[in-house]
Design an enzyme around this catalytic site. Sequence first.
Site, PDB file in Angstrom:
ATOM      1  N   GLU A 114     -10.069   3.434  -3.195  1.00 24.50           N
ATOM      2  CA  GLU A 114     -10.688   3.684  -1.894  1.00 24.50           C
ATOM      3  C   GLU A 114     -11.170   5.122  -1.762  1.00 24.50           C
ATOM      4  O   GLU A 114     -12.046   5.415  -0.947  1.00 24.50           O
ATOM      5  CB  GLU A 114      -9.734   3.338  -0.759  1.00 24.50           C
ATOM      6  CG  GLU A 114      -8.529   4.255  -0.633  1.00 24.50           C
ATOM      7  CD  GLU A 114      -7.551   3.774   0.418  1.00 24.50           C
ATOM      8  OE1 GLU A 114      -7.551   4.340   1.522  1.00 24.50           O
ATOM      9  OE2 GLU A 114      -6.786   2.831   0.118  1.00 24.50           O
ATOM     10  N   GLU A 124      -1.052  -0.696  -4.162  1.00 26.83           N
ATOM     11  CA  GLU A 124      -2.286   0.029  -3.902  1.00 26.83           C
ATOM     12  C   GLU A 124      -2.046   1.535  -3.812  1.00 26.83           C
ATOM     13  O   GLU A 124      -1.138   1.980  -3.119  1.00 26.83           O
ATOM     14  CB  GLU A 124      -2.904  -0.466  -2.596  1.00 26.83           C
ATOM     15  CG  GLU A 124      -4.170   0.255  -2.181  1.00 26.83           C
ATOM     16  CD  GLU A 124      -4.810  -0.373  -0.965  1.00 26.83           C
ATOM     17  OE1 GLU A 124      -5.450   0.377  -0.200  1.00 26.83           O
ATOM     18  OE2 GLU A 124      -4.684  -1.597  -0.762  1.00 26.83           O
ATOM     19  N   ASP A 134       0.838  -1.192   0.000  1.00 27.10           N
ATOM     20  CA  ASP A 134       0.000   0.000   0.000  1.00 27.10           C
ATOM     21  C   ASP A 134       0.879   1.251   0.000  1.00 27.10           C
ATOM     22  O   ASP A 134       1.579   1.529   0.966  1.00 27.10           O
ATOM     23  CB  ASP A 134      -0.898  -0.011   1.238  1.00 27.10           C
ATOM     24  CG  ASP A 134      -1.990   1.050   1.181  1.00 27.10           C
ATOM     25  OD1 ASP A 134      -1.944   1.903   0.276  1.00 27.10           O
ATOM     26  OD2 ASP A 134      -2.892   1.008   2.042  1.00 27.10           O
ATOM     27  N   ASP A 153     -14.847   1.123  -1.869  1.00 29.95           N
ATOM     28  CA  ASP A 153     -15.177   0.835  -0.471  1.00 29.95           C
ATOM     29  C   ASP A 153     -16.690   0.813  -0.346  1.00 29.95           C
ATOM     30  O   ASP A 153     -17.363   1.782  -0.728  1.00 29.95           O
ATOM     31  CB  ASP A 153     -14.557   1.907   0.428  1.00 29.95           C
ATOM     32  CG  ASP A 153     -14.659   1.570   1.908  1.00 29.95           C
ATOM     33  OD1 ASP A 153     -15.781   1.314   2.378  1.00 29.95           O
ATOM     34  OD2 ASP A 153     -13.614   1.580   2.587  1.00 29.95           O
ATOM     35  N   HIS A 207      -0.466   4.294  -0.339  1.00 27.71           N
ATOM     36  CA  HIS A 207      -1.279   5.252   0.416  1.00 27.71           C
ATOM     37  C   HIS A 207      -1.212   6.670  -0.154  1.00 27.71           C
ATOM     38  O   HIS A 207      -1.443   7.649   0.568  1.00 27.71           O
ATOM     39  CB  HIS A 207      -0.846   5.268   1.892  1.00 27.71           C
ATOM     40  CG  HIS A 207      -2.000   5.245   2.848  1.00 27.71           C
ATOM     41  ND1 HIS A 207      -2.418   6.354   3.534  1.00 27.71           N
ATOM     42  CD2 HIS A 207      -2.821   4.237   3.231  1.00 27.71           C
ATOM     43  CE1 HIS A 207      -3.442   6.041   4.306  1.00 27.71           C
ATOM     44  NE2 HIS A 207      -3.715   4.760   4.139  1.00 27.71           N
ATOM     45  N   HIS A 230     -12.053  -2.276  -0.706  1.00 27.40           N
ATOM     46  CA  HIS A 230     -11.345  -1.679   0.425  1.00 27.40           C
ATOM     47  C   HIS A 230     -12.227  -1.819   1.655  1.00 27.40           C
ATOM     48  O   HIS A 230     -13.423  -1.534   1.612  1.00 27.40           O
ATOM     49  CB  HIS A 230     -11.101  -0.209   0.093  1.00 27.40           C
ATOM     50  CG  HIS A 230     -10.429   0.573   1.159  1.00 27.40           C
ATOM     51  ND1 HIS A 230     -11.100   1.424   2.015  1.00 27.40           N
ATOM     52  CD2 HIS A 230      -9.118   0.670   1.501  1.00 27.40           C
ATOM     53  CE1 HIS A 230     -10.249   2.009   2.832  1.00 27.40           C
ATOM     54  NE2 HIS A 230      -9.037   1.571   2.546  1.00 27.40           N
TER      55      HIS A 230
END
Length: 381
Positions: free
Chosen positions: A235, A209, A183, A257, A185, A284
């Site tokens: 996400e 991700e 991830d 999500d 982020h 997510h």
Amino acid sequence: MKIVRVETFLVPPRWLFCRIETDEGVVGWGEPVVEGRAEVVRAAVDVLAEYLVGQDPLHIEDHWQVLTKGGFYRGGPVLSSAVAGIDQALWDIAGKTYGAPVHALLGGPVRDSVRVYAWVGGDEPARLGEEITEQVEAGFTAVKMNAAGRTPALTTPAGTAAVVERVAAAREALGPDRDVAVDFHGRFSPAGARRVLHEIAPLHPLFAEEPLLPEHGHLMAGLVEASTVPIATGERLYGRAEFLPALTAGIAVAQPDLSHAGGISEVHRIASLADTYGAQLAPHCPLGPIALAASLQIAFCTPNFLIQEQSRGIHYNKDADLLSYLVDTEPFRFVAGQARRTDLPGLGIAVDETAVRAADRSGHAWRNPVWRHADGSFAEW
């Protein structure tokens, strides 16, 4: 049947639950939340409830259309998340009314079990090996870890080497037959992400991700073309229209999500859209039990589903965890890294209403940290 009451509950560690009650006693549960802004979403649900009370809860699609488009100003994380939780609760009511799980109402199951992954930190390579070993011993066949903490626009040689070291430690602990997802982020610049993806490619991550922030989505096609690592994102995308550019850019994995992207109704459509681009679905879900239950219902009936996130043991869960608000935890008993399909009606879980109401009395005010670089400037969290 009519909706008579819409309630919300602010429950630790950082969640918001929604309860919709009908005049026939059928109750549905949803999880409308933006992490760190739960109180704002709660206010949005209260406004949307003005329309819902008195309506037939089984007119799910019509309600989704009105709630998302009935106001002149549309979209965004708060409104989409409020609608998402309401949508989950309405599908829960529908399933309980018809005596069927939600996945049966969406076309029926395409699999008997769903592969799930566990979260590990990734900040310290030595500890990372221990954490992964624990998850492997618990039966998981895949984990996800952070690529890095605070990250400058362009990583130094040492910073890049540290990311590679962490992913290499994960690969060593997992062996060749299990998976690690990394991830980013949104903490890397486009150039920094491109550099790091090249270095970790030989370690075969399942996916990388959110290597770019959503606002840099116009650069996604170039990143996809430059890397052999499957790219995942979503996400912080809240509907089909926002996923379309990412899919046309060639992402391999879409990550809507269920508590942000319009709920079960919209994620079901996003999954179909992703399928037309050959992309897989990996919802997510570092959230609570209702969001996970909704995600699993989608997973059971989605042909292009890949893997499911879940929050057991995640570092956010300090005062409560995934199982704290359930009457029966069996639906979330993972065997060999899989969640088994059941025929329980609705979302397939029984929420402990007494525990939820008690937790709401104390509530929470969770906020994500604000990071800064060494020079005092803002850093992406």
